[in-house]
Design a protein around this motif. Structure first.
Motif, PDB file in Angstrom:
ATOM      1  N   HIS A  92      47.618  45.519  45.399  1.00 49.32           N
ATOM      2  CA  HIS A  92      48.329  44.871  44.289  1.00 49.32           C
ATOM      3  C   HIS A  92      47.401  43.900  43.563  1.00 49.32           C
ATOM      4  O   HIS A  92      47.583  42.683  43.634  1.00 49.32           O
ATOM      5  N   PRO A  93      46.393  44.411  42.854  1.00 51.20           N
ATOM      6  CA  PRO A  93      45.408  43.520  42.222  1.00 51.20           C
ATOM      7  C   PRO A  93      46.020  42.526  41.229  1.00 51.20           C
ATOM      8  O   PRO A  93      45.444  41.467  40.983  1.00 51.20           O
ATOM      9  N   HIS A  94      47.178  42.858  40.680  1.00 54.88           N
ATOM     10  CA  HIS A  94      47.826  41.960  39.721  1.00 54.88           C
ATOM     11  C   HIS A  94      48.301  40.648  40.375  1.00 54.88           C
ATOM     12  O   HIS A  94      48.624  39.692  39.671  1.00 54.88           O
ATOM     13  N   LEU A  95      48.309  40.584  41.709  1.00 55.06           N
ATOM     14  CA  LEU A  95      48.732  39.368  42.400  1.00 55.06           C
ATOM     15  C   LEU A  95      47.601  38.343  42.532  1.00 55.06           C
ATOM     16  O   LEU A  95      47.853  37.186  42.841  1.00 55.06           O
ATOM     17  N   ARG A  96      46.373  38.765  42.290  1.00 55.08           N
ATOM     18  CA  ARG A  96      45.223  37.874  42.466  1.00 55.08           C
ATOM     19  C   ARG A  96      45.352  36.600  41.617  1.00 55.08           C
ATOM     20  O   ARG A  96      45.211  35.491  42.130  1.00 55.08           O
ATOM     21  N   GLN A  97      45.608  36.757  40.334  1.00 58.11           N
ATOM     22  CA  GLN A  97      45.641  35.573  39.467  1.00 58.11           C
ATOM     23  C   GLN A  97      46.810  34.647  39.795  1.00 58.11           C
ATOM     24  O   GLN A  97      46.616  33.430  39.854  1.00 58.11           O
ATOM     25  N   PRO A  98      48.025  35.157  40.045  1.00 59.92           N
ATOM     26  CA  PRO A  98      49.098  34.225  40.435  1.00 59.92           C
ATOM     27  C   PRO A  98      48.779  33.456  41.725  1.00 59.92           C
ATOM     28  O   PRO A  98      49.121  32.274  41.838  1.00 59.92           O
ATOM     29  N   LEU A 140      45.631  42.353  48.182  1.00 64.86           N
ATOM     30  CA  LEU A 140      44.929  42.269  46.897  1.00 64.86           C
ATOM     31  C   LEU A 140      44.393  43.624  46.452  1.00 64.86           C
ATOM     32  O   LEU A 140      44.371  43.913  45.247  1.00 64.86           O
TER      33      LEU A 140
END
Length: 177
Positions: free
Chosen positions: A131-137, A128
């Motif tokens: 790759h913070p963009h993976l948090r919401q998925p 996380l």
């Protein structure tokens, strides 16, 4: 970072509520001999409404631990305690409800930093952060009923029979754990 729960004091609203509940219950102090560590989704901010407070312990004397846990929390709502084996390792687990949180106290005769719950959390936290963009998925998958490790494997494209092992292998290969 996860050695104490102090980081929760300044976290999001749910983390602050978790800090209050854990502190008020004195779990970390009353069971300090077992080196407790809060694991799971709340520390790394991917929790959903049904997420519990997973606290892991290094327990070598299951009878003593069980007696202490029953004395401290046996009166809590929905309290239950059991002993069984996971992957041929004996474990002890207690569950109960307190201040709107389900607590899960999980003990095994292994240092907490070597337990899979801790290792998974360290890997997930690293992912996380990288790759913070993976948090919401991941949160979306969790709201759809997926467990944490399978959700991570899905977003990372890791395929295989056991997402728990796949995630550990991912972390080991990258030197995360």
């Amino acid at each position: 970072m996860f050695a104490t729960i102090d980081y929760l004091k300044h976290g999001n609203e749910r983390q602050q509520k978790a800090f209050h509940a854990i502190t008020h219950l004195r779990v970390m102090k009353d069971l300090a001999d077992y080196k407790p560590v809060l694991c799971g989704t709340i520390p790394i901010e991917i929790d959903v409404a049904s997420s519990d407070l997973d606290i892991i312990f290094e327990v070598h004397n299951f009878t003593r631990f069980q007696e202490q846990v029953i004395a401290l929390y046996g009166h809590m709502s929905d309290f239950k305690i059991s002993q069984y084996q996971i992957r041929n390792k004996p474990i002890i687990k207690a569950n109960f409800i307190y201040e709107g949180f389900e607590f899960e106290l999980f003990g095994q005769a292994q240092p907490v930093n070597e337990q899979n719950a801790y290792r998974h959390m360290i890997i997930e936290n690293y992912i996380l952060n990288e790759h913070p963009h993976l948090r919401q998925p991941i949160i979306t998958l969790k709201t759809q009923g997926y467990k944490t490790e399978p959700a991570f494997c899905m977003v990372l494209g890791l395929e295989g029979e056991n997402p728990y092992s796949l995630l550990l292998k991912y972390g080991e290969e990258r030197g995360i754990i």
